[in-house]
Design an enzyme around this catalytic site. Structure first.
Site, PDB file in Angstrom:
ATOM      1  N   HIS A   1       0.825  -1.222   0.000  1.00  0.00           N
ATOM      2  CA  HIS A   1       0.000   0.000   0.000  1.00  0.00           C
ATOM      3  C   HIS A   1       0.862   1.277   0.000  1.00  0.00           C
ATOM      4  CE1 HIS A   1      -2.957   3.007   0.995  1.00  0.00           C
ATOM      5  NE2 HIS A   1      -2.428   3.190   2.193  1.00  0.00           N
TER       6      HIS A   1
ATOM      7  N   HIS B   1       3.753   6.725   5.855  1.00  0.00           N
ATOM      8  CA  HIS B   1       2.567   7.410   6.378  1.00  0.00           C
ATOM      9  C   HIS B   1       1.752   6.612   7.386  1.00  0.00           C
ATOM     10  CE1 HIS B   1       0.403   5.370   3.028  1.00  0.00           C
ATOM     11  NE2 HIS B   1      -0.642   5.464   3.823  1.00  0.00           N
TER      12      HIS B   1
ATOM     13  N   GLU C   1       0.989   5.288  13.174  1.00  0.00           N
ATOM     14  CA  GLU C   1      -0.303   4.796  13.636  1.00  0.00           C
ATOM     15  C   GLU C   1      -0.318   3.277  13.822  1.00  0.00           C
ATOM     16  OE1 GLU C   1      -5.020   5.207  12.510  1.00  0.00           O
ATOM     17  OE2 GLU C   1      -3.504   5.743  11.032  1.00  0.00           O
ATOM     18  N   ASP C   2       0.277   2.556  12.865  1.00  0.00           N
ATOM     19  CA  ASP C   2       0.106   1.087  12.857  1.00  0.00           C
ATOM     20  C   ASP C   2       1.203   0.310  13.577  1.00  0.00           C
ATOM     21  OD1 ASP C   2      -2.099   1.606  11.428  1.00  0.00           O
ATOM     22  OD2 ASP C   2      -1.393   0.825   9.513  1.00  0.00           O
TER      23      ASP C   2
ATOM     24  N   ASP D   1      -3.119   8.450  -0.868  1.00  0.00           N
ATOM     25  CA  ASP D   1      -3.462   7.339   0.019  1.00  0.00           C
ATOM     26  C   ASP D   1      -4.942   6.960  -0.191  1.00  0.00           C
ATOM     27  OD1 ASP D   1      -3.442   5.638   2.405  1.00  0.00           O
ATOM     28  OD2 ASP D   1      -4.483   7.266   3.422  1.00  0.00           O
TER      29      ASP D   1
END
Length: 714
Positions: free
Chosen positions: A51, A75, A79-80, A142
């Protein structure tokens, strides 16, 4: 294909416009992200790293700078994977870490949760865009890849993401001039929301294209011949109509599919601006142009920087739409603000102007954000500005201003500067005096006339169309309302205290603080403002200030107690503003005995003492505010008169003349027929007071045909 091969494909693409050092930095960001996302999979079953890599590919096709590409790779890392922003700053520098942080914050946005949350999040997006516009470019790429791979998602999530894309992201891409991303987002959103409609339209388009192939080739051949004959450089492309735009035209413009598709669209791309106008002359000599369908967006670019010549021709029994532009204009049309980085090494006038436009737009969003009281109001203003159908008007000095279709001179005034909008009193359109509420047309020259001390009129809110105008007017009116409610509240409180034999200046700070706490408000000003708005009774607050906060007096207020409230009366000076209104039922004028009733949240309403709408019982009448008129009132007031007269030729003109002779002004006149001989005329006249009214009525009574005249009270 292995991930390494894919990252090398990206490196090969980047080598066309970035040096090897920067490509290596992008590569390093890729390997860092690959390690961070190790073991994570997408819903489609692919490794997660595919991705970020796909997002970087989209940005590379826009020729974005290396920092944006590194942010694309990283990006989702914060967060992940739990890697903090500081660690990224250490590895890749502060700029990249800021971009990644900005995109991460936008990724957490779920616009459809609740209107309030949606609006809050849109404010966050505006802030991110104001700090660095590249944040939104990475986010758009995105979103585009997510839309391309929406298939495996559950139905509800697909619907939510598609709606959000059509509502927020596609309009932002359009506002930034990124046509190619905007149309793809729109088409993907449309096919996710309406798969059957999308399939039906695309089948119909494919079928139609096959049957029209001969005509298209014929027109293209004739255009190429004409350009060769005149020695003009230019490549001709057919233009495809997009599914979402076909659907919207069918839905909102009520056109049939064949009406939309019976237009043949071509784009001619040439070398210079000069060639654009020469080609325009050449195509107009080949086919007849349709009047009123020519648009010159080269001389007057759209708000998002788009430039092109548009013309519609009639030839071979069909309409032919042609766009003519240079290579650079083509890049700007497809990539918008992203083209700024494409031409960063050799900036051109177009990209600089485009950058300035976007900066102005984002600055405008920030101004609106500061003025809006709550986030819902902010998003209401912004949505207006995200869907502009532009008109172009000129200032007296020849500067071009872009405004949404339907804009008025008030919108124009606020577009120049907030202070000019606030002080605007009149306007000239093409040198003639015009109305502030009339709709502007492209090509007009607008001049705004201002006056010191002028204030926005609440009625403007009913016709302005731009978010900036609406938010500025509301901002001023809120402040004005606050100032007026404080002034009126203070007057009413002083009057009530006088009834208790006390003065506001005699009451100590400690007692005021106790009353403020007891009423659960932030400050004494808020309490006074509430009295002015009619949300609290001045008598009760005065009683608390005099006798102690705990004593509300709510249980044992009698008419006798309340009458102490009548010892002073409030002076009325005419048209007071937002919080003092004259009742429509009895239309009081200076000289009439008047009283006031407090209307919750709206302030004081002035009624004539004899008005039938006022309460009858003594206790309720004791609640009324006693009023008196100031001596020097110059304002005009509306009065309704009922005139009975014998029907004769010219009697209405005689009536109007009599009012004019008495210095009155007719606002409205209505003639009702009683029978063949007699008639009743209802007149609304502007007068200064009772004496002036008596003069007007005397003049009317002197007309021979008039049999009876009286003032309509209710």
């Amino acid at each position: 294909m292995s991930a390494e091969a894919t990252v090398e494909v990206l490196a090969g693409e980047l080598s066309t416009y970035l040096d090897s050092n920067r490509i290596n930095q992008v590569r390093r960001a890729y390997y860092y992200a690959e390690q961070a996302h190790e073991g994570q999979m997408r819903r489609s079953g692919d490794r997660y790293i595919t991705h970020p890599l796909a997002v970087a590919h989209i940005l590379a096709s826009l020729r974005l700078d290396h920092q944006s590409l590194m942010a694309a790779m990283l990006h989702d890392v914060i967060e992940d994977t739990g890697i903090p922003k500081e660690a990224l700053a250490e590895q890749f520098g502060e700029d990249v870490a800021e971009l990644v942080d900005g995109v991460s914050k936008l990724t957490q946005i779920e616009f459809r949760t609740r209107a309030e949350a949606q609006a809050e999040n849109f404010q966050k997006m505006t802030l991110a865009m104001a700090r660095d516009i590249r944040v939104i470019l990475v986010k758009l790429a995105d979103r585009l890849h997510n839309m391309r791979t929406l298939g495996p998602m559950p139905y509800e999530k697909r619907q939510r993401i598609a709606n959000e894309t059509l509502d927020i992201y596609a309009p932002i891409a359009n506002r930034l001039g990124m046509h190619s991303i905007c149309t793809e987002l729109e088409d993907l959103g449309f096919s996710s929301l309406y798969p059957m409609r999308s399939k039906y339209i695309s089948k119909a388009v494919a079928k139609l294209r096959g049957t029209h192939r001969e005509i298209i080739d014929d027109i293209r051949g004739k255009l190429e011949e004409k350009l060769a004959e005149r020695g003009l450089p230019g490549r001709i492309q057919g233009r495809e109509k997009h599914l979402n735009s076909i659907y919207n035209k069918m839905k909102f413009k009520h056109k049939s599919f064949h009406e939309i598709m019976d237009v043949y669209a071509f784009r001619i791309i040439t070398d210079t601006e000069d060639d654009c106008y020469r080609i325009l002359g050449a195509v107009h000599s080949l086919y007849k142009p349709l009047p009123g369908r020519f648009k010159d967006y080269i001389a007057m670019p759209k708000a998002n920087g788009y430039q092109s010549l548009h013309t519609t021709l009639f030839g071979m029994h069909v309409n032919i739409e042609i766009q003519i532009r240079t290579e650079e204009m083509e890049h700007i049309a497809n990539n918008g603000i992203a083209a700024h980085w494409m031409y960063k090494n050799e900036p051109s006038n177009i990209t600089t102007a485009n950058q300035t436009r976007v900066d102005q737009w984002v600055k405008g969003l920030m101004e609106m954000r500061e003025r809006a009281d709550d986030s819902l109001e902010f998003i209401e203003h912004v949505k207006v500005d995200l869907f502009p159908d532009e008109i172009y008007v000129f200032t007296p000095k020849g500067r071009i201003m872009e405004l949404p279709r339907g804009a008025t001179p008030v919108d124009f005034a606020y577009a120049i500067h907030t202070d000019i909008g606030n002080a605007c009193v009149a306007c000239r359109i093409n040198r003639n005096l015009g109305s502030l509420s009339q709709t502007l047309q492209s090509g007009q020259t607008v001049e705004i006339i201002t006056a010191p001390g002028a204030r926005p009129n609440p009625a403007w809110l009913s016709f302005v169309t731009t978010g900036k105008a609406r938010s500025s007017i509301r901002h001023v009116l809120k402040n004005q309302r606050r100032a007026e409610s404080l002034e009126l509240g203070r007057t009413l409180l002083k009057k009530s205290l006088k009834g208790f034999g006390a003065k506001l200046s005699d009451i100590g700070e400690a007692q005021i603080d106790t009353v403020v706490r007891h009423n659960q408000v932030e400050s004494f000003d808020d309490l006074v403002s509430d009295i002015g708005l009619g949300n609290r009774m001045a008598y009760l607050v005065a009683r608390q200030l005099v006798s102690g906060a705990g004593d509300d007096g709510k249980s044992d207020i009698s008419a006798t107690d309340m009458s102490t409230n009548d010892r002073g009366s409030v002076t009325i000076r005419g048209t007071e503003g937002l919080l003092v209104r004259f009742a429509n039922c009895c239309k009081p004028i200076p000289g009439d005995p008047v009283v006031g009733t407090m209307d919750s949240g709206k302030g004081l309403v002035i009624h004539s003492d004899t008005c039938s709408r006022l309460p009858e019982d003594d206790e309720a009448r004791a609640n009324l505010t006693q009023l008196k008129w100031a001596k020097d009132i110059a304002d005009e007031f509306s009065v309704e008169l009922r005139v009975e007269l014998e029907r004769q030729r010219g009697v209405i003109a005689e009536l109007a003349n009599a009012v004019a002779m008495a210095d009155g002004n007719i606002e409205r006149i209505n003639v009702e027929e009683q029978n063949a001989k007699l008639g009743v005329v209802s007149l609304v006249v502007h007068v200064h007071g009772r004496r002036h009214l008596a003069r007007v009525m005397r003049r009317i009574r002197n007309i021979k045909a008039v049999t009876h005249i009286n003032r309509v009270r209710n």
